[in-house]
Scaffold this motif. Sequence first.
Motif, mmCIF file in Angstrom:
data_model
loop_
_atom_site.group_PDB
_atom_site.id
_atom_site.type_symbol
_atom_site.label_atom_id
_atom_site.label_comp_id
_atom_site.label_asym_id
_atom_site.label_seq_id
_atom_site.Cartn_x
_atom_site.Cartn_y
_atom_site.Cartn_z
ATOM 1 N N SER A 1 -42.239 104.678 35.365
ATOM 2 C CA SER A 1 -41.329 104.569 34.220
ATOM 3 C C SER A 1 -41.760 103.425 33.316
ATOM 4 C CB SER A 1 -39.889 104.339 34.691
ATOM 5 O OG SER A 1 -39.744 103.036 35.240
ATOM 6 N N PHE A 2 -41.337 103.523 32.072
ATOM 7 C CA PHE A 2 -41.596 102.455 31.096
ATOM 8 C C PHE A 2 -40.382 102.341 30.186
ATOM 9 C CE2 PHE A 2 -43.001 100.897 26.956
ATOM 10 C CZ PHE A 2 -43.637 99.721 27.335
ATOM 11 N N ASP A 3 -39.884 101.117 30.027
ATOM 12 C CA ASP A 3 -38.718 100.902 29.174
ATOM 13 C C ASP A 3 -38.745 99.486 28.623
ATOM 14 O OD1 ASP A 3 -36.211 101.328 27.930
ATOM 15 O OD2 ASP A 3 -35.186 100.388 29.631
ATOM 16 N N ARG B 1 -35.475 130.761 24.164
ATOM 17 C CA ARG B 1 -35.406 129.993 25.403
ATOM 18 C C ARG B 1 -34.771 128.627 25.159
ATOM 19 N NH1 ARG B 1 -40.949 128.333 28.276
ATOM 20 N NH2 ARG B 1 -41.083 127.228 26.296
ATOM 21 N N GLU B 2 -35.189 127.951 24.087
ATOM 22 C CA GLU B 2 -34.661 126.611 23.831
ATOM 23 C C GLU B 2 -33.171 126.650 23.510
ATOM 24 O OE1 GLU B 2 -35.988 122.659 21.344
ATOM 25 O OE2 GLU B 2 -37.429 123.986 22.307
ATOM 26 N N LEU B 3 -32.748 127.624 22.731
ATOM 27 C CA LEU B 3 -31.324 127.757 22.425
ATOM 28 C C LEU B 3 -30.516 128.060 23.681
ATOM 29 C CD1 LEU B 3 -31.549 129.765 19.084
ATOM 30 C CD2 LEU B 3 -30.689 127.430 19.344
ATOM 31 N N ASP B 4 -31.081 128.866 24.570
ATOM 32 C CA ASP B 4 -30.413 129.190 25.827
ATOM 33 C C ASP B 4 -30.260 127.936 26.687
ATOM 34 O OD1 ASP B 4 -29.230 130.907 27.727
ATOM 35 O OD2 ASP B 4 -31.112 131.089 28.803
ATOM 36 N N ILE B 5 -31.314 127.113 26.759
ATOM 37 C CA ILE B 5 -31.256 125.882 27.538
ATOM 38 C C ILE B 5 -30.226 124.915 26.944
ATOM 39 C CG2 ILE B 5 -32.551 123.827 28.231
ATOM 40 C CD1 ILE B 5 -35.035 125.615 28.447
ATOM 41 N N LEU B 6 -30.183 124.798 25.621
ATOM 42 C CA LEU B 6 -29.218 123.915 24.979
ATOM 43 C C LEU B 6 -27.785 124.371 25.255
ATOM 44 C CD1 LEU B 6 -30.972 123.271 21.548
ATOM 45 C CD2 LEU B 6 -30.612 121.614 23.392
ATOM 46 N N LYS B 7 -27.556 125.671 25.234
ATOM 47 C CA LYS B 7 -26.217 126.183 25.559
ATOM 48 C C LYS B 7 -25.859 125.864 27.009
ATOM 49 C CE LYS B 7 -26.187 129.941 22.148
ATOM 50 N NZ LYS B 7 -25.022 129.447 21.384
ATOM 51 N N THR B 8 -26.855 125.901 27.887
ATOM 52 C CA THR B 8 -26.617 125.539 29.286
ATOM 53 C C THR B 8 -26.209 124.081 29.394
ATOM 54 O OG1 THR B 8 -28.159 127.196 30.135
ATOM 55 C CG2 THR B 8 -27.680 125.317 31.564
ATOM 56 N N PHE B 9 -26.930 123.184 28.710
ATOM 57 C CA PHE B 9 -26.577 121.766 28.724
ATOM 58 C C PHE B 9 -25.144 121.561 28.237
ATOM 59 C CE2 PHE B 9 -31.281 120.426 28.025
ATOM 60 C CZ PHE B 9 -31.529 120.599 29.375
ATOM 61 N N LYS B 10 -24.786 122.269 27.175
ATOM 62 C CA LYS B 10 -23.443 122.127 26.614
ATOM 63 C C LYS B 10 -22.384 122.635 27.590
ATOM 64 C CE LYS B 10 -20.721 123.317 22.496
ATOM 65 N NZ LYS B 10 -20.761 123.989 21.170
ATOM 66 N N SER B 11 -22.620 123.775 28.194
ATOM 67 C CA SER B 11 -21.635 124.347 29.118
ATOM 68 C C SER B 11 -21.477 123.512 30.386
ATOM 69 C CB SER B 11 -22.034 125.783 29.489
ATOM 70 O OG SER B 11 -23.215 125.801 30.280
ATOM 71 N N LYS B 12 -22.532 122.781 30.771
ATOM 72 C CA LYS B 12 -22.498 121.939 31.972
ATOM 73 C C LYS B 12 -22.105 120.489 31.655
ATOM 74 C CE LYS B 12 -24.250 125.127 34.790
ATOM 75 N NZ LYS B 12 -23.597 125.630 36.014
ATOM 76 N N ASN B 13 -21.759 120.231 30.387
ATOM 77 C CA ASN B 13 -21.372 118.883 29.945
ATOM 78 C C ASN B 13 -22.460 117.842 30.239
ATOM 79 O OD1 ASN B 13 -18.744 119.596 28.955
ATOM 80 N ND2 ASN B 13 -18.045 119.724 31.074
ATOM 81 N N ILE B 14 -23.707 118.219 29.997
ATOM 82 C CA ILE B 14 -24.823 117.281 30.143
ATOM 83 C C ILE B 14 -24.969 116.537 28.824
ATOM 84 C CG2 ILE B 14 -27.275 117.026 30.665
ATOM 85 C CD1 ILE B 14 -25.680 118.160 32.987
ATOM 86 N N ASN B 15 -24.449 115.316 28.766
ATOM 87 C CA ASN B 15 -24.471 114.591 27.492
ATOM 88 C C ASN B 15 -24.880 113.130 27.635
ATOM 89 O OD1 ASN B 15 -22.167 113.506 28.641
ATOM 90 N ND2 ASN B 15 -20.767 114.785 27.448
ATOM 91 N N PHE B 16 -25.470 112.755 28.787
ATOM 92 C CA PHE B 16 -25.899 111.362 28.927
ATOM 93 C C PHE B 16 -27.166 111.118 28.094
ATOM 94 C CE2 PHE B 16 -28.254 113.524 32.311
ATOM 95 C CZ PHE B 16 -29.499 112.935 32.253
ATOM 96 N N THR B 17 -27.368 109.851 27.732
ATOM 97 C CA THR B 17 -28.542 109.451 26.969
ATOM 98 C C THR B 17 -29.318 108.401 27.752
ATOM 99 O OG1 THR B 17 -27.421 109.870 24.863
ATOM 100 C CG2 THR B 17 -29.368 108.453 24.794
ATOM 101 N N ASP B 18 -30.616 108.598 27.879
ATOM 102 C CA ASP B 18 -31.482 107.677 28.608
ATOM 103 C C ASP B 18 -32.788 107.566 27.843
ATOM 104 O OD1 ASP B 18 -33.074 106.248 30.360
ATOM 105 O OD2 ASP B 18 -32.317 107.249 32.146
ATOM 106 N N LYS B 19 -33.092 106.397 27.321
ATOM 107 C CA LYS B 19 -34.285 106.183 26.509
ATOM 108 C C LYS B 19 -35.523 105.850 27.342
ATOM 109 C CE LYS B 19 -31.814 106.323 22.626
ATOM 110 N NZ LYS B 19 -31.996 107.293 21.537
ATOM 111 N N ILE B 20 -35.381 105.753 28.656
ATOM 112 C CA ILE B 20 -36.505 105.400 29.519
ATOM 113 C C ILE B 20 -37.529 106.535 29.517
ATOM 114 C CG2 ILE B 20 -37.199 104.840 31.893
ATOM 115 C CD1 ILE B 20 -34.365 103.730 32.306
ATOM 116 N N SER B 21 -38.811 106.166 29.479
ATOM 117 C CA SER B 21 -39.894 107.150 29.545
ATOM 118 C C SER B 21 -40.344 107.283 31.003
ATOM 119 C CB SER B 21 -41.057 106.688 28.670
ATOM 120 O OG SER B 21 -42.145 107.585 28.770
ATOM 121 N N TYR B 22 -40.251 108.506 31.537
ATOM 122 C CA TYR B 22 -40.638 108.776 32.921
ATOM 123 C C TYR B 22 -41.896 109.645 32.945
ATOM 124 C CZ TYR B 22 -35.814 107.420 34.147
ATOM 125 O OH TYR B 22 -34.621 106.757 34.308
#
Length: 250
Positions: free
Chosen positions: A213-215, A129-150
Motif C-alpha cells: 500500500s501507499f498513502d 457491465r459497469e452500470l450493472d456493477i454500480l447498481k450493485t454497489f448502490k443496492s448494497k450500500n457500498i459508499n465508503f471512501t478510501d484514498k489509499i493505493s493498494y
Amino acid sequence: MKKILQITIFLFSIGVFACDCDPPKITEKYTQSDFVANVTIIKIYPNQKNEHGYRADIKINELYKGDRLKSIYVYGRSDNGIGTSCDIYIPENTNLIAYASKNKDGNYGIGMCSGLLYLNKTNQKRQKRELDILKTFKSKNINFTDKISYREKAKLHKELQQFKGIELEKKYGIYEITFASDLSIKNVIEISGFQNPIDKKLIEIIKKTEWTSFDKGVNDKVPGNSKLLIGIYFYPKEKENPSFLSQYYL
C-alpha cells in the motif's frame, strides 16, 4: 527536410508530454472517489484567470455515491484549446459516469485520469457491465471512501489460471477485503458473487493474497479495518482462446 524535422519534433513532444495514467479498475475509482453519478453536462463556463479547470453544471440521472451536486469542475479548457496533455474537454449535453474527487478548495473535480465512462454508442458491453456493477454497489450500500493505493503482489493471477475454460453466466464477482494495520487480511466477504460454488474457492484464494500500500508517503501501513473492494471478471471464450477469470478490468 525542414518539414520532416518539424514533424519529428512535434511527434517527439507528444510522446514526451503525453498524459501518463493507468486506467483504474472500477473498484479502485469507485472507492477513491467522493462523488459517483450518471450525469449529463448541461452548461459549461469559461476558465477563470489562472485556473486549470472550468465549472460545468450537471443534471444527475442517477446518484451512486456522495452528495447531490449541481456542478463539478473539469480539469482542462472550456474552449477546447491547446493546454496540457492531461486536459480534457467535455461539451454540453454529454452523458457520462463521473468519478469526482474533492480537492483542497472544496470543489469536486474530474480529469483525464479519473476513469470517466462516456455513455455513447461505443463499447456497449463495457458500459452495461459497469452500470450493472454500480447498481450493485448502490443496492448494497457500498459508499465508503478510501484514498489509499493498494497493489496485489502478483500471485492472484497465477491462482486464477486454474479456472481457464470455466463456464459462467455472470460476468463478475465483487469481494470485500478487511485489512489489519500491517496489511494482513482479517476477512474476505462476498459482495456480489458468481452464484456458483467457485465463490467459496475464490474467497479462500483471496484470503491468501499479499498486498502493498501507499498513502501520502507511508508504505505498507494502513488504519486497522481498512477495506478494499476487489473484482474478479469472467471473460468468455473467443475463437481459439478459452474462457478465463481475471482480476484485470478489461
